[in-house]
Every structure is written in C-alpha cells, then in structure tokens.
Design a protein around this motif. Structure first.
Motif, PDB file in Angstrom:
ATOM      1  N   ALA A   1       0.833  -1.206   0.000  1.00  0.00           N
ATOM      2  CA  ALA A   1       0.000   0.000   0.000  1.00  0.00           C
ATOM      3  C   ALA A   1       0.867   1.256   0.000  1.00  0.00           C
ATOM      4  O   ALA A   1       0.573   2.240  -0.702  1.00  0.00           O
ATOM      5  CB  ALA A   1      -0.933  -0.003   1.213  1.00  0.00           C
ATOM      6  N   THR A   2       1.937   1.225   0.771  1.00  0.00           N
ATOM      7  CA  THR A   2       2.852   2.376   0.830  1.00  0.00           C
ATOM      8  C   THR A   2       3.505   2.609  -0.526  1.00  0.00           C
ATOM      9  O   THR A   2       3.655   3.754  -0.982  1.00  0.00           O
ATOM     10  CB  THR A   2       3.918   2.143   1.911  1.00  0.00           C
ATOM     11  N   LYS A   3       3.893   1.518  -1.202  1.00  0.00           N
ATOM     12  CA  LYS A   3       4.492   1.640  -2.541  1.00  0.00           C
ATOM     13  C   LYS A   3       3.479   2.218  -3.531  1.00  0.00           C
ATOM     14  O   LYS A   3       3.821   3.063  -4.365  1.00  0.00           O
ATOM     15  CB  LYS A   3       4.966   0.269  -3.025  1.00  0.00           C
ATOM     16  N   ALA A   4       2.226   1.767  -3.443  1.00  0.00           N
ATOM     17  CA  ALA A   4       1.188   2.272  -4.348  1.00  0.00           C
ATOM     18  C   ALA A   4       0.977   3.764  -4.143  1.00  0.00           C
ATOM     19  O   ALA A   4       0.835   4.520  -5.114  1.00  0.00           O
ATOM     20  CB  ALA A   4      -0.122   1.512  -4.115  1.00  0.00           C
TER      21      ALA A   4
ATOM     22  N   ALA B   1       3.172   5.866  -3.023  1.00  0.00           N
ATOM     23  CA  ALA B   1       4.368   6.569  -3.490  1.00  0.00           C
ATOM     24  C   ALA B   1       4.388   6.711  -5.004  1.00  0.00           C
ATOM     25  O   ALA B   1       5.020   7.635  -5.552  1.00  0.00           O
ATOM     26  CB  ALA B   1       5.618   5.830  -3.022  1.00  0.00           C
ATOM     27  N   SER B   2       3.674   5.814  -5.706  1.00  0.00           N
ATOM     28  CA  SER B   2       3.672   5.851  -7.171  1.00  0.00           C
ATOM     29  C   SER B   2       2.711   6.898  -7.736  1.00  0.00           C
ATOM     30  O   SER B   2       2.765   7.220  -8.930  1.00  0.00           O
ATOM     31  CB  SER B   2       3.293   4.481  -7.728  1.00  0.00           C
ATOM     32  N   ALA B   3       1.800   7.417  -6.891  1.00  0.00           N
ATOM     33  CA  ALA B   3       0.817   8.396  -7.367  1.00  0.00           C
ATOM     34  C   ALA B   3       1.380   9.813  -7.252  1.00  0.00           C
ATOM     35  O   ALA B   3       2.189  10.112  -6.368  1.00  0.00           O
ATOM     36  CB  ALA B   3      -0.463   8.280  -6.547  1.00  0.00           C
ATOM     37  N   ASN B   4       0.942  10.682  -8.141  1.00  0.00           N
ATOM     38  CA  ASN B   4       1.396  12.082  -8.135  1.00  0.00           C
ATOM     39  C   ASN B   4       0.876  12.776  -6.871  1.00  0.00           C
ATOM     40  O   ASN B   4      -0.339  12.941  -6.704  1.00  0.00           O
ATOM     41  CB  ASN B   4       0.871  12.802  -9.389  1.00  0.00           C
ATOM     42  N   PRO B   5       1.765  13.200  -5.969  1.00  0.00           N
ATOM     43  CA  PRO B   5       1.297  13.771  -4.698  1.00  0.00           C
ATOM     44  C   PRO B   5       0.559  15.087  -4.855  1.00  0.00           C
ATOM     45  O   PRO B   5      -0.266  15.433  -4.004  1.00  0.00           O
ATOM     46  CB  PRO B   5       2.599  13.953  -3.905  1.00  0.00           C
ATOM     47  N   MET B   6       0.802  15.827  -5.909  1.00  0.00           N
ATOM     48  CA  MET B   6       0.111  17.108  -6.093  1.00  0.00           C
ATOM     49  C   MET B   6      -1.300  16.889  -6.633  1.00  0.00           C
ATOM     50  O   MET B   6      -2.243  17.555  -6.225  1.00  0.00           O
ATOM     51  CB  MET B   6       0.913  17.995  -7.055  1.00  0.00           C
TER      52      MET B   6
ATOM     53  N   THR C   1      -4.428  -0.367  -1.338  1.00  0.00           N
ATOM     54  CA  THR C   1      -3.691  -0.515  -2.600  1.00  0.00           C
ATOM     55  C   THR C   1      -4.648  -0.491  -3.795  1.00  0.00           C
ATOM     56  O   THR C   1      -4.405   0.198  -4.799  1.00  0.00           O
ATOM     57  CB  THR C   1      -2.895  -1.832  -2.601  1.00  0.00           C
ATOM     58  N   MET C   2      -5.741  -1.231  -3.679  1.00  0.00           N
ATOM     59  CA  MET C   2      -6.695  -1.298  -4.779  1.00  0.00           C
ATOM     60  C   MET C   2      -7.332   0.063  -5.036  1.00  0.00           C
ATOM     61  O   MET C   2      -7.563   0.449  -6.195  1.00  0.00           O
ATOM     62  CB  MET C   2      -7.770  -2.343  -4.472  1.00  0.00           C
ATOM     63  N   ARG C   3      -7.596   0.808  -3.976  1.00  0.00           N
ATOM     64  CA  ARG C   3      -8.189   2.138  -4.173  1.00  0.00           C
ATOM     65  C   ARG C   3      -7.237   3.034  -4.962  1.00  0.00           C
ATOM     66  O   ARG C   3      -7.666   3.740  -5.897  1.00  0.00           O
ATOM     67  CB  ARG C   3      -8.496   2.805  -2.825  1.00  0.00           C
ATOM     68  N   ILE C   4      -5.969   3.035  -4.584  1.00  0.00           N
ATOM     69  CA  ILE C   4      -4.997   3.889  -5.276  1.00  0.00           C
ATOM     70  C   ILE C   4      -4.920   3.498  -6.750  1.00  0.00           C
ATOM     71  O   ILE C   4      -4.914   4.358  -7.648  1.00  0.00           O
ATOM     72  CB  ILE C   4      -3.608   3.782  -4.614  1.00  0.00           C
TER      73      ILE C   4
ATOM     74  N   GLU D   1      -5.423   8.239   3.006  1.00  0.00           N
ATOM     75  CA  GLU D   1      -5.090   6.820   3.084  1.00  0.00           C
ATOM     76  C   GLU D   1      -3.835   6.560   3.916  1.00  0.00           C
ATOM     77  O   GLU D   1      -3.709   5.502   4.547  1.00  0.00           O
ATOM     78  CB  GLU D   1      -4.944   6.218   1.687  1.00  0.00           C
ATOM     79  N   LYS D   2      -2.926   7.517   3.952  1.00  0.00           N
ATOM     80  CA  LYS D   2      -1.761   7.361   4.832  1.00  0.00           C
ATOM     81  C   LYS D   2      -2.222   7.348   6.291  1.00  0.00           C
ATOM     82  O   LYS D   2      -1.788   6.502   7.089  1.00  0.00           O
ATOM     83  CB  LYS D   2      -0.768   8.505   4.605  1.00  0.00           C
TER      84      LYS D   2
END
Length: 420
Positions: free
Chosen positions: A290-293, A295-300, A341-344, A309-310
């Motif tokens: 979940a943490t990796k997922a 991190a892969s999304a654009n934070p802005m 993870t699935m939500r992201i 989710e964090k």
C-alpha cells in the motif's frame, strides 16, 4: 445527561427558540420567526419529553416545515448560560466538589473520588475486600456487588480486578471496589487477562525461536517497538479470544471459572499466537504494498486521497492493534489494508469514480463523529461505536475494492441505522 438537556418546562419554549437561532443560515431562513416555529414544535412534544433533545426538535421542525434539519445542525454551545443545565456536586458536609455545564466532564473529573468514597462505605459492611499485588486467583469468588446503607441510601460497589501500570515492569493486579458497573466492566476483563497470563507459562521464547527469517524481517516493520512487544500483545489477544468466547462480556468471578479459562488458554495459546504472528506478517506485507502504491501516485494531483489513506493505514496499524482489534478480526484487517492498494490503483484509472465514492465515505465518517465516535477508537468505547467503526471499514471495501468482498452487507443507510 439526556433528560436534563430538556431543562424545566417553564424554559422549554425559550430553549427551542434559542436552538433554532443556532441553525446555519440556509436552514434558519426556512423557520423564521424562530419564536413562532418554536411554539409549533413545542406543541407537538409530549408533556414529559424523552430521548435526545436535539434529535426530537430536529424531527419536529422537519415534519412541520419540510426543511432538512438534523441534530448536528444545532450548536448548543451558543445558547445563553441560563438555557444550559448547570451541574453541581455536593459533598456530605455540603462542600461544593465541582460545578460544570458538562455532566460527563464532571463525572470524569470526580471519578477517582467517587470510587474511593464508594469503597470506604462498602468496606464497612464486608470484610476488607480490596487487595494489592495479586499474583494468582487465590480466592473462591469475587462478589459481583456489595451493598451498604449510607445516609438513608443504598450504596452499591462493584468489585473488579484492576491492572495498575499496565505494560510496565511495575504492573500489578489489585482488587478494587468500583463506583459504577461500567467501571467494573471496563477494568475486570483486563485484570482477569493479566492473572491468566501470570498463570500460564509464556510461549514467547519458543515462538521467537521458531519464526522464519522472512517473518522476522517483515515483523521489524510493525508498529510495535520490538518483536518481544509484538508477541506479548499476541498473548494478550489470545487470552481475550478465549475469555470472550466463554463470557460475552468477559466477566468471570468464580475460581472454578478462572481455572477453566486458564486451562483453555494453555491448550490454545501456541496455535493462536503462531496464527496471529503469521496474520500480522501478511498484514505488514500488504501495508508495504500500500505504501508503494501511494508513493507511485502524483502527490500534487491526489494529495487529499493520499493524505487520507496514509492516515487510514496508521489507524489500522496502531500499537497493540492485535489485542485492540481481536484475533478474529485480523483476517479482515488484511483485507482493509489490501483495499488501500486497490483504491490507489483504481483512482489512477478513474479519478471521477473515486471522488464520488469519497463523498459517501465522508458522509459515513461525519455521521460517526457526530455520534461521538472517533478513529482510532477511544479506549473502552461503547459497543455500538466499536461495531460502526468496523462497519465503516467494510464500507470502504464496498466503495473502493468491491472484488475483495465485505464480511457483511453494508451501506450508508445501515450505518445510520446502527448509530440510531
């Protein structure tokens, strides 16, 4: 406090008028002048109103005006002081022990003095019951209640096993006479758990020696300070699972019951702990995904969801999450973490769908908070709040990760109903 919130009959019309004036403007303009609508609402109430004041008045106004009004729309803190009940606690000599507009705050502040006073009266009619430093269940039975007469009143005390300094080397179990049954129900199962742990040989060393290298590596990422603390919490959760399967409320008072509990725990503890540790390793592995997922999304672009989710992941993996959630719930916690993870992943595919689902989730969370709930749960939260807290997790799965399946039918309407 609910019955007192209605005040005295002579002030009730002014009270309802004052509440209407605290409504948000978009609602208030549908029920003006306030005094007229207050009179209409008051006329629909029974001579002796019961239940929650704000809920009852909101329903009356909605029925009469057609405006959408809920209990949460009122702001009682904006009422003038004379429209809010004042509570004063008087000692036996007439001394004022405390004054407040909030009864529950007053009760919490005086809880220790109340307990001491009840214990003092109760011990006059029974052999000294309170004891310190128990290391075993060395008595035949602990009475459920002790009644004593005091000043023409019956004072009832509630004996309980109470753990002091929990989780430290100075932890000990004492017998205490509690002032209320709620205090007894809160403390006694924890004291019983502590005596069982003291009576059963600890499997901690054996468990540590037989974990795989991969499990040990994953478990270093847990919210527990070390592996020993994690296993200690797994032992506590294992005792609880047996205790609450014997008694739904966890309340046992006889030595024979305690010995049955001890023997059942001893027979099941090894399997329970290995299962709990294995489940926890899978949960932590899913949390890493979940943490990796995230991190892969654009934070802005997705800042709001990623922040939510964090925090959600941290709420699920609080310290002592095994004993707080219970062994039976660990497989569902694994599902809740995988749902993050699935939500992201789905959000990156269709942000609009995620926004629509978020609106429903926010409604559920707002309802829960308005009913006094919070996540993570406050210690010793009411059973109804505990139930809805986990219903909300299932609701998240239904909104963002339907393919994982829910443990029960869940919807916003069912959550409303569960909150009453």
């Amino acid at each position: 406090p609910e019955p007192f919130e209605w005040l005295v009959p002579g002030l009730r019309l002014e009270l309802i008028t004052g509440l209407i004036k605290t409504l948000p403007k978009n609602i208030r303009r549908q029920v003006v002048p306030a005094a007229d609508w207050a009179a209409k609402a008051a006329a629909t109430l029974p001579e002796t109103p019961q239940g929650n004041l704000l809920t009852t008045v909101a329903k009356a106004l909605q029925s009469l005006s057609g405006a959408i009004v809920t209990a949460e729309d009122f702001d009682p803190l904006r009422l003038p002081d004379h429209l809010r009940m004042t509570y004063r606690v008087m000692g036996s000599t007439g001394k004022n022990m405390g004054t407040d507009k909030n009864l529950e705050k007053l009760q919490r502040g005086l809880a220790a003095k109340s307990r001491d006073a009840v214990a003092e009266v109760a011990e006059r009619v029974t052999s000294p019951l309170e004891r310190d430093g128990l290391t075993s269940w060395d008595f035949a039975e602990l009475p459920r209640t002790v009644d004593a007469q005091h000043g023409g009143n019956t004072v009832r005390a509630y004996p309980a096993l109470v753990v002091t300094n929990p989780g430290t080397v100075r932890q000990e179990v004492n017998i205490r006479l509690m002032a209320t049954e709620a205090d007894q129900k809160r403390e006694h199962p924890l004291g019983t758990r502590a005596l069982v742990i003291a009576a059963v040989p600890s499997p901690a060393k054996y468990v540590q020696e037989h974990l795989t290298a991969q499990e040990k590596l994953i478990l270093t990422q847990s919210p527990y300070p070390n592996l020993s603390a994690l296993i200690t919490d797994a032992i506590a959760a294992s005792v609880d699972s047996v205790l609450f399967s014997m008694r739904e409320d966890g309340m046992i008072f006889q030595k024979a019951e305690f010995e049955t509990l001890r023997d059942r725990v001893q027979g099941a503890i090894m399997d329970n702990i290995f299962d709990a540790v294995s489940q926890t390793a899978r949960i932590l592995s899913a949390a890493r995904d979940a943490t990796k997922a995230m991190a892969s999304a654009n934070p802005m672009t997705y800042l709001a969801v990623l922040t939510q989710e964090k925090a959600h992941l941290e709420q699920l993996l609080q310290p002592n999450f095994m004993s707080n959630a219970g062994l039976a719930r660990l497989p569902r916690i694994l599902i809740y973490v995988r749902a993050i993870t699935m939500r992201i992943q789905r959000m990156l595919e269709d942000a609009g769908r995620d926004r629509a689902a978020t609106v429903e989730l926010d409604q559920a969370l707002n309802l829960f908070e308005a009913a006094g709930g919070k996540i993570p749960l406050a210690p010793h939260s009411p059973a109804s709040q505990v139930r809805v807290r986990w219903m909300i997790e299932e609701f998240r799965v239904s909104l963002f990760a339907q393919s994982l399946g829910t443990a029960e039918p869940v919807s916003l309407q069912r959550i409303k109903k569960a909150l009453g």
